[in-house]
Scaffold this motif. Structure first.
Motif, PDB file in Angstrom:
ATOM      1  N   LEU A 102       0.835  -1.195   0.000  1.00 40.44           N
ATOM      2  CA  LEU A 102       0.000   0.000   0.000  1.00 40.44           C
ATOM      3  C   LEU A 102       0.875   1.253   0.000  1.00 40.44           C
ATOM      4  O   LEU A 102       2.033   1.229   0.435  1.00 40.44           O
ATOM      5  N   ALA A 103       0.311   2.363  -0.457  1.00 36.30           N
ATOM      6  CA  ALA A 103       1.053   3.623  -0.499  1.00 36.30           C
ATOM      7  C   ALA A 103       1.428   4.087   0.898  1.00 36.30           C
ATOM      8  O   ALA A 103       2.457   4.745   1.093  1.00 36.30           O
ATOM      9  N   VAL A 200       3.245   2.964 -10.503  1.00 34.39           N
ATOM     10  CA  VAL A 200       1.946   2.337 -10.740  1.00 34.39           C
ATOM     11  C   VAL A 200       0.869   3.311 -10.284  1.00 34.39           C
ATOM     12  O   VAL A 200       1.138   4.276  -9.565  1.00 34.39           O
ATOM     13  N   ARG A 201      -0.365   3.039 -10.720  1.00 36.93           N
ATOM     14  CA  ARG A 201      -1.480   3.883 -10.303  1.00 36.93           C
ATOM     15  C   ARG A 201      -1.927   3.540  -8.885  1.00 36.93           C
ATOM     16  O   ARG A 201      -1.777   2.399  -8.425  1.00 36.93           O
ATOM     17  N   LEU A 202      -2.477   4.542  -8.211  1.00 39.60           N
ATOM     18  CA  LEU A 202      -3.079   4.294  -6.899  1.00 39.60           C
ATOM     19  C   LEU A 202      -4.338   3.453  -7.072  1.00 39.60           C
ATOM     20  O   LEU A 202      -5.140   3.696  -7.976  1.00 39.60           O
ATOM     21  N   THR A 203      -4.509   2.478  -6.192  1.00 35.87           N
ATOM     22  CA  THR A 203      -5.701   1.635  -6.218  1.00 35.87           C
ATOM     23  C   THR A 203      -6.726   2.162  -5.219  1.00 35.87           C
ATOM     24  O   THR A 203      -6.455   3.070  -4.429  1.00 35.87           O
ATOM     25  N   ILE A 207      -6.196   4.503  -1.674  1.00 40.87           N
ATOM     26  CA  ILE A 207      -6.937   5.720  -1.324  1.00 40.87           C
ATOM     27  C   ILE A 207      -7.625   5.557   0.021  1.00 40.87           C
ATOM     28  O   ILE A 207      -7.623   6.469   0.872  1.00 40.87           O
ATOM     29  N   GLN A 208      -8.214   4.375   0.261  1.00 44.48           N
ATOM     30  CA  GLN A 208      -8.886   4.132   1.537  1.00 44.48           C
ATOM     31  C   GLN A 208      -7.885   4.129   2.693  1.00 44.48           C
ATOM     32  O   GLN A 208      -8.146   4.704   3.759  1.00 44.48           O
ATOM     33  N   ALA A 215      -7.138  10.226   9.119  1.00 49.38           N
ATOM     34  CA  ALA A 215      -8.109  10.317  10.210  1.00 49.38           C
ATOM     35  C   ALA A 215      -7.529   9.800  11.517  1.00 49.38           C
ATOM     36  O   ALA A 215      -7.756  10.381  12.584  1.00 49.38           O
ATOM     37  N   GLY A 216      -6.752   8.718  11.466  1.00 52.55           N
ATOM     38  CA  GLY A 216      -6.148   8.175  12.684  1.00 52.55           C
ATOM     39  C   GLY A 216      -5.085   9.070  13.258  1.00 52.55           C
ATOM     40  O   GLY A 216      -4.918   9.160  14.473  1.00 52.55           O
ATOM     41  N   GLY A 217      -4.358   9.788  12.385  1.00 53.09           N
ATOM     42  CA  GLY A 217      -3.304  10.687  12.856  1.00 53.09           C
ATOM     43  C   GLY A 217      -3.850  11.867  13.614  1.00 53.09           C
ATOM     44  O   GLY A 217      -3.244  12.358  14.557  1.00 53.09           O
TER      45      GLY A 217
END
Length: 356
Positions: A102-103, A200-203, A207-208, A215-217
């Motif tokens: 994941l990104a 590569v493109r973001l999936t 994004i989620q 939000a958690g930060g």
């Protein structure tokens, strides 16, 4: 014809690789930002030299520090540079792993630091090299050193070799892009290959995960004073980077417009439309009491009153003297002996007769 070649520039639905247009567009984004910012700093420095001249004098160093902060922030949070994230792209390590990280996971340390150095340091060094070549070309054009000087021979050889080195560098990038278009390479740029990553493109999962991380930060709490200080510093640096990125995102098209407006090609067009009339030649002091410096014979030097030896013109005023006479005079007084115009040694031009 267009339908037959469409597959070369557009990615398929199941392919995570960005198209060549996306890859080249994100490359050109940061390349357009620096010239536009440089012009804004130049305007500030010219409007108030006492306050903003240091910005123009140290622009390259200040810009590379801001760029370092910006790219570090985006690589750590989004696994991509600022321009790559702007086009919804991310970097992943080269490998045959089927499950992409994941990104929000970030790059491995080795790929992270290599990416950061190649994103920031290579453009900085390339810009410095181009400035050095430009200054050497000007120095070679106005230099008065003898042609047999070893230093002059060295940098003339360097200036002669630089266009071929630059052509090889640009050709390397062009060949890599052609291989990427034809599907023979995973990278459109050699810099990505050196960093050991590919784009590569973001999936949807990326994004989620980015939204959940943001939000958690903001909702996390801690009681440790040391941790609170570290968190405050990190938030401050992140806020600076976010402010820079947000400002760049909003003004990116405006900056690209400024880059086009102040490009050399456009400025030539503007100058041709608003060209000023040619100024008159300098005032000649002949036939008067103040014309003692001008001899009657045109082959006589106005300074030593003898037939000119090694005739040299002063481009500031157009008058011709002996080289030794005018060199010593300009070096001592920094002005033309006849007209009094301010001048320098680099304005001396050697004249050659047809016989020589």
């Amino acid at each position: 014809m267009a339908e037959l070649g469409a597959h070369l520039t557009a990615a398929s639905a199941g392919d995570d690789r960005p198209s060549i247009f996306e890859a080249v567009a994100q490359d050109s984004l940061m390349a357009a930002v620096k010239p536009a910012l440089q012009h804004l700093v130049k305007v500030l420095a010219e409007s108030n030299p006492g306050r903003y001249s240091f910005l123009w004098r140290w622009f390259d160093e200040i810009y590379v520090l801001l760029d370092l902060l910006l790219q570090q922030h985006y690589l750590a949070r989004f696994s991509a540079s600022f321009s790559e994230n702007f086009y919804s792209l991310k970097r992943i390590p080269i490998g045959d792993c089927k499950q992409q990280p994941l990104a929000t996971a970030g790059l491995p340390k080795r790929q992270h630091w290599k990416s950061l150095l190649l994103l920031v340091l290579v453009p900085y060094l390339k810009g410095k090299l181009e400035k050095m070549v430009s200054s050497l070309q000007e120095e070679d054009e106005y230099s008065i050193h003898p042609p047999s000087s070893p230093w002059k021979r060295f940098y003339r050889a360097f200036l002669a070799a630089y266009p071929f080195v630059n052509m090889t560098w640009e050709g390397w990038f062009l060949i890599q892009q052609l291989c990427y278009i034809l599907g023979k390479a995973q990278h459109h740029s050699p810099m990505l290959r050196l960093a050991g990553v590919r784009l590569v493109r973001l999936t949807a999962e990326d994004i989620q995960a980015l939204e959940e991380k943001l939000a958690g930060g903001t909702s996390s709490r801690t009681d440790s004073i040391k941790t609170q200080v570290q968190l405050a510093v990190k938030k401050a640096l992140g806020g600076i980077a976010f402010s820079l990125s947000t400002g760049l995102s909003v003004s990116v098209f405006f900056l690209q417009f400024l880059d086009w407006w102040y490009s050399s090609e456009n400025q030539e067009t503007i100058k041709s439309l608003t060209a000023l009339p040619t100024p008159p030649p300098p005032v000649h002091l002949d036939d008067g009491a103040s014309s003692a410096l001008l001899p009657k014979l045109k082959t006589v030097c106005p300074l030593c009153r003898k037939i000119r030896v090694n005739a040299t013109a002063l481009s500031t005023s157009g008058f011709v003297f002996c080289y030794r006479c005018v060199y010593n005079y300009v070096k001592a007084h920094q002005r033309c002996p006849v007209t009094g115009y301010a001048t320098e040694l680099q304005h001396l031009v050697k004249l050659y007769s047809p016989e020589s």
